[in-house]
Write an enzyme that holds these catalytic residues in place. Structure first.
Site, PDB file in Angstrom:
ATOM      1  N   LYS A  50       0.865  -1.191   0.000  1.00  0.00           N
ATOM      2  CA  LYS A  50       0.000   0.000   0.000  1.00  0.00           C
ATOM      3  C   LYS A  50       0.900   1.239   0.000  1.00  0.00           C
ATOM      4  O   LYS A  50       2.001   1.216   0.556  1.00  0.00           O
ATOM      5  CB  LYS A  50      -0.896   0.001   1.244  1.00  0.00           C
ATOM      6  CG  LYS A  50      -1.794  -1.224   1.390  1.00  0.00           C
ATOM      7  CD  LYS A  50      -2.966  -1.237   0.439  1.00  0.00           C
ATOM      8  CE  LYS A  50      -3.821  -2.467   0.628  1.00  0.00           C
ATOM      9  NZ  LYS A  50      -4.988  -2.540  -0.246  1.00  0.00           N
ATOM     10  N   ASP A  90      -1.223  -5.295  -5.210  1.00  0.00           N
ATOM     11  CA  ASP A  90      -2.656  -5.119  -5.033  1.00  0.00           C
ATOM     12  C   ASP A  90      -3.354  -5.473  -6.341  1.00  0.00           C
ATOM     13  O   ASP A  90      -2.728  -5.447  -7.422  1.00  0.00           O
ATOM     14  CB  ASP A  90      -2.992  -3.685  -4.585  1.00  0.00           C
ATOM     15  CG  ASP A  90      -4.058  -3.713  -3.492  1.00  0.00           C
ATOM     16  OD1 ASP A  90      -4.059  -2.851  -2.612  1.00  0.00           O
ATOM     17  OD2 ASP A  90      -4.890  -4.646  -3.529  1.00  0.00           O
ATOM     18  N   HIS A 105      -6.648 -13.705  -6.808  1.00  0.00           N
ATOM     19  CA  HIS A 105      -7.427 -12.612  -6.206  1.00  0.00           C
ATOM     20  C   HIS A 105      -8.800 -12.619  -6.865  1.00  0.00           C
ATOM     21  O   HIS A 105      -8.907 -12.869  -8.063  1.00  0.00           O
ATOM     22  CB  HIS A 105      -6.717 -11.265  -6.410  1.00  0.00           C
ATOM     23  CG  HIS A 105      -7.280 -10.183  -5.536  1.00  0.00           C
ATOM     24  ND1 HIS A 105      -8.518  -9.630  -5.748  1.00  0.00           N
ATOM     25  CD2 HIS A 105      -6.783  -9.604  -4.432  1.00  0.00           C
ATOM     26  CE1 HIS A 105      -8.753  -8.715  -4.811  1.00  0.00           C
ATOM     27  NE2 HIS A 105      -7.735  -8.682  -3.996  1.00  0.00           N
ATOM     28  N   ARG A 106      -9.847 -12.346  -6.087  1.00  0.00           N
ATOM     29  CA  ARG A 106     -11.212 -12.534  -6.615  1.00  0.00           C
ATOM     30  C   ARG A 106     -11.956 -11.209  -6.820  1.00  0.00           C
ATOM     31  O   ARG A 106     -13.182 -11.156  -6.754  1.00  0.00           O
ATOM     32  CB  ARG A 106     -11.992 -13.431  -5.653  1.00  0.00           C
ATOM     33  CG  ARG A 106     -12.052 -12.845  -4.253  1.00  0.00           C
ATOM     34  CD  ARG A 106     -12.934 -13.620  -3.313  1.00  0.00           C
ATOM     35  NE  ARG A 106     -12.996 -12.944  -2.028  1.00  0.00           N
ATOM     36  CZ  ARG A 106     -13.863 -13.227  -1.076  1.00  0.00           C
ATOM     37  NH1 ARG A 106     -14.744 -14.201  -1.231  1.00  0.00           N
ATOM     38  NH2 ARG A 106     -13.865 -12.560   0.058  1.00  0.00           N
TER      39      ARG A 106
HETATM   40  C1  CAP Z   1      -7.015  -5.732   1.415  1.00  0.00           C
HETATM   41  C2  CAP Z   1      -7.095  -5.715  -0.088  1.00  0.00           C
HETATM   42  C3  CAP Z   1      -7.677  -6.957  -0.681  1.00  0.00           C
HETATM   43  C4  CAP Z   1      -9.006  -7.334  -0.105  1.00  0.00           C
HETATM   44  C5  CAP Z   1      -9.772  -8.180  -1.105  1.00  0.00           C
HETATM   45  C6  CAP Z   1      -7.887  -4.525  -0.605  1.00  0.00           C
HETATM   46  O1  CAP Z   1      -6.424  -4.540   1.820  1.00  0.00           O
HETATM   47  O2  CAP Z   1      -5.808  -5.588  -0.649  1.00  0.00           O
HETATM   48  O3  CAP Z   1      -7.779  -6.736  -2.081  1.00  0.00           O
HETATM   49  O4  CAP Z   1      -8.737  -8.107   1.001  1.00  0.00           O
HETATM   50  O5  CAP Z   1     -10.896  -8.677  -0.462  1.00  0.00           O
HETATM   51  O6  CAP Z   1      -7.463  -4.032  -1.634  1.00  0.00           O
HETATM   52  O7  CAP Z   1      -8.887  -4.239   0.016  1.00  0.00           O
HETATM   53  P1  CAP Z   1      -6.546  -4.151   3.381  1.00  0.00           P
HETATM   54  P2  CAP Z   1     -11.083 -10.272  -0.318  1.00  0.00           P
HETATM   55  O8  CAP Z   1      -5.812  -5.189   4.174  1.00  0.00           O
HETATM   56  O9  CAP Z   1      -5.884  -2.792   3.495  1.00  0.00           O
HETATM   57  O10 CAP Z   1      -8.007  -4.109   3.707  1.00  0.00           O
HETATM   58  O11 CAP Z   1      -9.827 -10.731   0.355  1.00  0.00           O
HETATM   59  O12 CAP Z   1     -12.324 -10.404   0.526  1.00  0.00           O
HETATM   60  O13 CAP Z   1     -11.241 -10.804  -1.693  1.00  0.00           O
HETATM   61 MG    MG Z   2      -6.416  -5.360  -2.687  1.00  0.00          MG
END
Ligand code: CAP
Ligand code: MG
Length: 428
Positions: free
Chosen positions: A154, A187, A275-276
């Site tokens: 991030k 990401d 990643h979904r």
């Molecule tokens: C988490 C994350 C992931 C989400 C995806 C985001 O960041 O990188 O993509 O976890 O959701 O971009 O939100 P944070 P899931 O840790 O800062 O929240 O895992 O439910 O598919």
């Molecule tokens: Mg993410």
């Protein structure tokens, strides 16, 4: 109406049929109609009998609603049996086009959700499945089991390659070289933008991975997001392999099942981190769409090695993504349960994870889980290295059964886990 497509006396042999659990909501008076129309439209029928239809086709290939649970005058759960002969071996798009295709658009329905699918092993074993699975991932890292801690670099987008790579190194290293986390990923929307070119980013990151290895002997993992067209993904995968990378990441919903399976079938020798992103368009509404556990099953067939299935917090206010614990556990069962000759897929828990809630995830999902925290690590008052160390400390506490906030803070003080104390007292 006839029994061609709706017969509650039909004996649906689970070894000879794919069995789909549907939930329907219909306009008043349509329930009995859809008991017939859903199997008809999703097997050999259409809105009226056609000239070339034969009794032999109907006998051999018609799907049948064989179990109904009426919930109200407008809502019911159905089990529909689809003869195995309807399915092509090793073809996920065809399977979904059959039982999760036109039926969603039928005007006799208001809402339709596919809540579960059973597939006989005879069909299961025609798909590639995971090449590595949890055991393959543990072998790369040199551990016996998880939980594996990770982070997402991030800010989500925007850092230039050198800053992105240094953030990765800090998270791997922690404050002392050994207390950092093991798994770092791009990401989901990070691919090859002007501000952070793929090869520049991944090249620098993997140099730092080598540095961690030489400094500490630790093998760390970077999930490089190769998402793009199939030809682009293949070029990026080749680059990751050439640079000594250990893991490929694909946004599996937006790239599509065929693309995912194509990358799997190239056998790059690297686990696929799935990643979904965009799954919520299909999975979120409990009256319409498709349960995440069905998608999880399909991606296991396609051959991913790890996939995001949610945290467990749902609307408990901790996490960021809305799934509840039962949904997550049922998805994880599809990934880790026995399935023909298939390897398992490791669940990835992510979204709003921090030192205050990672213990609850570990308590519910460990040991076979990768837990990734973005803001929960990089938001630490002292930066990414301290955030990674604090997360590791919270993991250690959880593995000793210390999970709740007050006890965790006391544990951190008693164990001089200064980064965790700071995270608990300063981090929002
Ligand atoms: C988490 C994350 C992931 C989400 C995806 C985001 O960041 O990188 O993509 O976890 O959701 O971009 O939100 P944070 P899931 O840790 O800062 O929240 O895992 O439910 O598919
Ligand atoms: Mg993410």
């Amino acid at each position: 109406m006839d029994k061609e497509f709706y017969n509650e006396d039909f004996n649906a042999d689970p070894d000879a049929n794919v069995i789909v659990d549907f939930k329907v909501i219909v306009p008043k008076g349509n329930l009995n109609r859809v008991y017939h129309e859903i199997p008809a439209e999703s097997s050999v029928g259409t809105w009226q009998r056609v000239a070339a239809m034969t009794d032999d086709i109907l006998r051999k290939l018609s799907a049948k609603t064989f179990q109904v649970e009426k919930l109200s005058d407008t809502e019911a759960k159905l089990k529909v049996a689809y003869p195995l002969e309807l399915f092509e071996a090793n073809n996920i798009p065809q399977m979904l086009s059959l039982f999760a295709g036109n039926v969603y658009g039928m005007n006799s329905l208001e809402y339709l959700r596919v809540n579960d699918v059973h597939i006989p092993n005879e069909l299961i074993n025609t798909f590639p499945g995971p090449a590595h699975g949890p055991k393959g991932i543990y072998d790369i890292i040199g551990i016996d089991q998880g939980p594996i801690l990770g982070t997402i670099v991030k800010p989500k987008l925007g850092s230039p390659p050198d800053v992105h790579a240094k953030t990765t190194y800090d998270a791997w290293r922690g404050v002392d070289g050994t207390s950092g986390i093991t798994w770092v990923k791009d990401d989901e929307p990070q691919t090859d933008q002007d501000f952070c070119r793929f090869e520049d980013r991944i090249g620098r990151v993997l140099e730092y991975a080598d540095q961690i290895k030489s400094e500490t002997g630790r093998q760390v993992i970077y999930a490089a997001n190769i998402t793009g067209s199939i030809s682009t993904m293949m070029k990026r995968a080749d680059y990751v392999v050439d640079q000594g990378g250990k893991c490929l990441m694909i946004d599996v919903v937006t790239t599509g099942f065929s693309a995912v399976q194509h990358i799997r079938e190239q056998d790059y020798g690297l686990p696929i981190h799935a990643h979904r992103a965009m799954h919520g368009a299909l999975t979120r509404h409990h009256d319409h769409g498709i349960h995440m556990k069905v998608l999880a099953l399909m991606y296991r067939l396609a051959g991913v090695d790890g996939i995001h299935t949610g945290t467990i917090f749902g609307k408990m206010g901790y996490g960021k993504i809305e799934e509840d614990k039962e949904e997550v556990l049922s998805s994880n069962k599809k990934l880790m349960g026995d399935l023909g000759n298939m390897k398992q897929v490791i669940p990835i828990a992510s979204g709003g994870v921090g030192v205050r809630n990672i213990g609850k995830i570990i308590d519910a999902l460990a040991p076979h889980v990768v837990i990734t925290a973005g803001g929960g690590i990089h938001g630490h008052p002292d930066g990414s290295a301290a955030g990674a160390t604090a997360m590791n400390q919270a993991k250690d506490a959880a593995l000793q059964g210390v999970i709740e906030d007050d006890a965790l803070l006391q544990w951190a003080k008693d164990n001089e886990a200064v980064e965790l104390v700071k995270a608990l007292t300063n981090q929002s």
